[in-house]
Design an enzyme around this catalytic site. Sequence first.
Site, PDB file in Angstrom:
ATOM      1  N   SER A  51       0.942  -1.514  -0.472  1.00  0.00           N
ATOM      2  CA  SER A  51       0.165   0.013  -0.022  1.00  0.00           C
ATOM      3  C   SER A  51       0.702   0.802   0.168  1.00  0.00           C
ATOM      4  O   SER A  51       0.424   2.459   0.058  1.00  0.00           O
ATOM      5  CB  SER A  51      -0.677  -0.163   1.081  1.00  0.00           C
ATOM      6  OG  SER A  51      -0.400  -0.014   2.540  1.00  0.00           O
ATOM      7  N   ASP A 402      -3.333   7.384   8.911  1.00  0.00           N
ATOM      8  CA  ASP A 402      -3.675   6.360   9.822  1.00  0.00           C
ATOM      9  C   ASP A 402      -3.406   5.874  10.591  1.00  0.00           C
ATOM     10  O   ASP A 402      -3.881   4.937  11.290  1.00  0.00           O
ATOM     11  CB  ASP A 402      -4.714   5.831   8.095  1.00  0.00           C
ATOM     12  CG  ASP A 402      -4.059   4.971   7.826  1.00  0.00           C
ATOM     13  OD1 ASP A 402      -2.464   4.721   7.680  1.00  0.00           O
ATOM     14  OD2 ASP A 402      -4.410   4.573   6.841  1.00  0.00           O
ATOM     15  N   HIS A 405      -0.430   4.420   7.515  1.00  0.00           N
ATOM     16  CA  HIS A 405       0.306   4.724   6.360  1.00  0.00           C
ATOM     17  C   HIS A 405       0.564   5.883   6.511  1.00  0.00           C
ATOM     18  O   HIS A 405       0.551   7.086   7.117  1.00  0.00           O
ATOM     19  CB  HIS A 405      -0.509   4.365   5.499  1.00  0.00           C
ATOM     20  CG  HIS A 405      -1.661   3.657   4.528  1.00  0.00           C
ATOM     21  ND1 HIS A 405      -2.431   3.173   5.356  1.00  0.00           N
ATOM     22  CD2 HIS A 405      -0.536   2.390   4.494  1.00  0.00           C
ATOM     23  CE1 HIS A 405      -2.751   1.645   5.250  1.00  0.00           C
ATOM     24  NE2 HIS A 405      -1.596   1.360   4.351  1.00  0.00           N
TER      25      HIS A 405
END
Length: 423
Positions: A51, A402, A405
């Site tokens: 991600s 968050d 990330h």
Amino acid sequence: MIVGSCYSQLAMAPFSRLLVLAALLLVAATGEADAGGGKASYDRVLCFGDSLTDTGNSAILPATAGGPFTNAPYGQTHFKRPSASGRLVDSTVELLKLPYLASRSADDLRRRSLTDTRNAAASELKSPSDRASDGRLVIDFIVESLELPQPTPYLAGKTANDFQKGVNFAVGGATALDMAFLKTKGIKSFVPISLSNQTTWFNGVLKLLASKPNEQRKLMASSLFYIGEIGFNDYSFALMNNVNDTVGLAESLVPDIIDVIRSALINVINAGAKKMVVTGMIPMGCEPELLALLPSSASGYYDLASGCIAPFNRLAQLHNRALNRMLSKLRRAYPRTSIYYGDLYTPITAIVASPATYGFGSKPLAACCGGGGGPYNFDFTFFCGTPLSSTCDDPSKSVSWDGIHYTEATHSFVAGTMLRVGL
């Protein structure tokens, strides 16, 4: 590093991610910069990873589509997302809204293969951001600097024309090791995509772009390969599965993870790759998620200077040393391919240790978006993008977006140091 439609079952699972300014040269290359100091010329960028590099695949992949990362406030800094609706999107239901799929049932679509999902034009359902951040990622800044089009997320394309200007194979939540291998170690992963899957996708795209080997090699020679961080999810799942063993199980995975990265690199080199950036592991012990979920009163567990979990950061350093040894061997074996090491660990630990020096705020270990308060502001009940979450006033002052990330500001800082080498 990802939060997907499997969010509820992952509620307690991790997701898958010095102060000397001169040390912040991210990329250690064996060769010289391009002659004349000018910008290197590429026709496309090809990306792999999780991600931290994914720009759209996890928004399409059934296992992860529709999670909190597809909601506001993700993308708010650069992509100007609308206000949060507080609703988690069921991507299968959204697919059924497309006119040419209206006759299909939800169960039918949920059984579809990845290829069928891609061919169903799932790209039409992408969020404005499709990134696990408030804005752009390192790869976005690199692509912009090279003045190239954004690579097409693999699951959003289907024709050679879709992939001609670059492809992003990275998937949020992806592991380096296959799910079956991790299972033999007693480790449960949640996203059925590994680095070997991404390599298989790459091989398929290569054949789609050119049928003859010499044409394929020509295409690859004009491409920049970016292998983003991969392995964080393997390690974090191991840490969460073996809390009593601390890092023993995770450390045992290092040789296997390095080996699959090596296999992926050799695959693209044999395909004709001439220049690649291979990034290392992030400082795992500085992740708000792991700090919040795996506290300890053990002596030496926390680094006194930074507040990060010391054994987790030592694990990341172990990975990076092994990765660099492997890259050194590859450079000797393939001298015609320039292989750069992208150091994510050094710049991020520098920010955490002295945030004001680099323009960040006073809480480098706290998530900007989410909730729960405390030193880390991380609690799955208030996870970013869900109805109970809130966002800090200025994400550019935060390291973590968050809790899992990074913010666009962190990505920008890392990319800036990487680009100093003159990719």
